[in-house]
Design a protein around this motif. Sequence first.
Motif, short mmCIF file in Angstrom:
data_model
loop_
_atom_site.label_atom_id
_atom_site.label_comp_id
_atom_site.label_asym_id
_atom_site.label_seq_id
_atom_site.Cartn_x
_atom_site.Cartn_y
_atom_site.Cartn_z
N SER A 1 -20.26 42.91 11.76
CA SER A 1 -20.52 41.87 12.75
C SER A 1 -19.71 40.61 12.58
N LEU A 2 -19.02 40.55 11.24
CA LEU A 2 -18.12 39.34 11.28
C LEU A 2 -17.07 39.41 12.02
N PRO A 3 -16.30 38.20 12.32
CA PRO A 3 -15.25 38.10 12.95
C PRO A 3 -13.97 39.17 12.28
N ASP A 4 -13.33 39.75 12.87
CA ASP A 4 -12.40 40.74 12.53
C ASP A 4 -11.26 40.12 11.65
N GLY A 5 -10.87 39.00 11.50
CA GLY A 5 -10.06 38.32 10.96
C GLY A 5 -10.40 38.38 9.30
N PHE A 6 -11.67 38.19 9.02
CA PHE A 6 -11.96 38.26 7.65
C PHE A 6 -11.73 39.44 6.89
N VAL A 7 -12.31 40.55 7.61
CA VAL A 7 -12.30 41.95 7.21
C VAL A 7 -10.81 42.30 6.86
N ARG A 8 -9.96 42.04 8.29
CA ARG A 8 -8.75 42.60 8.10
C ARG A 8 -7.88 41.99 6.95
N THR A 9 -7.97 40.58 6.72
CA THR A 9 -7.28 40.00 5.88
C THR A 9 -7.64 40.36 4.48
N ARG B 1 -8.88 43.31 3.56
CA ARG B 1 -8.38 44.56 3.29
C ARG B 1 -6.77 44.96 3.29
N GLN B 2 -6.06 43.92 3.85
CA GLN B 2 -4.72 43.97 3.82
C GLN B 2 -4.21 43.39 2.39
N TYR B 3 -4.97 42.25 1.91
CA TYR B 3 -4.70 41.48 0.65
C TYR B 3 -5.01 42.80 -0.60
N LEU C 1 -15.79 42.17 1.47
CA LEU C 1 -15.44 42.23 2.90
C LEU C 1 -14.87 43.59 3.07
N SER C 2 -14.14 44.11 1.99
CA SER C 2 -13.36 45.49 2.42
C SER C 2 -14.46 46.81 2.51
N GLN C 3 -15.60 46.47 2.05
CA GLN C 3 -16.78 47.54 2.23
C GLN C 3 -17.11 47.89 3.47
N PRO C 4 -17.23 49.22 3.89
CA PRO C 4 -17.98 49.28 5.13
C PRO C 4 -19.36 48.91 5.02
N SER C 5 -19.79 48.17 6.32
CA SER C 5 -21.26 47.88 6.15
C SER C 5 -21.66 47.46 7.69
N PHE D 1 -12.45 34.22 -4.52
CA PHE D 1 -11.59 34.88 -3.38
C PHE D 1 -11.57 36.57 -3.54
N GLU D 2 -11.27 36.79 -4.78
CA GLU D 2 -11.16 38.07 -5.07
C GLU D 2 -12.64 38.99 -4.86
N GLN D 3 -13.62 38.63 -5.29
CA GLN D 3 -14.71 38.90 -5.08
C GLN D 3 -15.20 39.00 -3.49
#
Length: 103
Positions: A51-59, A61-63, A42-46, A35-37
């Motif tokens: 292209s991923l659903p926003d929920g993955f990236v947002r979660t 980054r918030q975490y 997910l938090s890196q810009p690419s 999960f940490e990895q």
Amino acid sequence: MHPPELSDYTALFARYGKLSDIYMGPDDERFRLLFEQVCHLLSQPSPFNLSLPDGFVRTARQYLANDNRTVSHMRNPENRHFMLSDLFDYVELMQRIHARRHP
């Protein structure tokens, strides 16, 4: 380090085996590390992350930003496992689509 791509996620998940049923399994240190990895990828810009659903990236980054609500929610192993399972399924689907387009 290069921006995360589909192949980075598939390589990471390959180290852990089939994960689509992870949400039903017990919590252990391996999946906390995964999960940490995943959050760090997910938090890196690419382009792939965009292209991923926003929920993955947002979660992720918030975490990583220690957002109290997100950290509290993700403290529950079932929630972490559910996110990993969903991301695994999404990455697997993208891998199949990519393979069809580029045989």
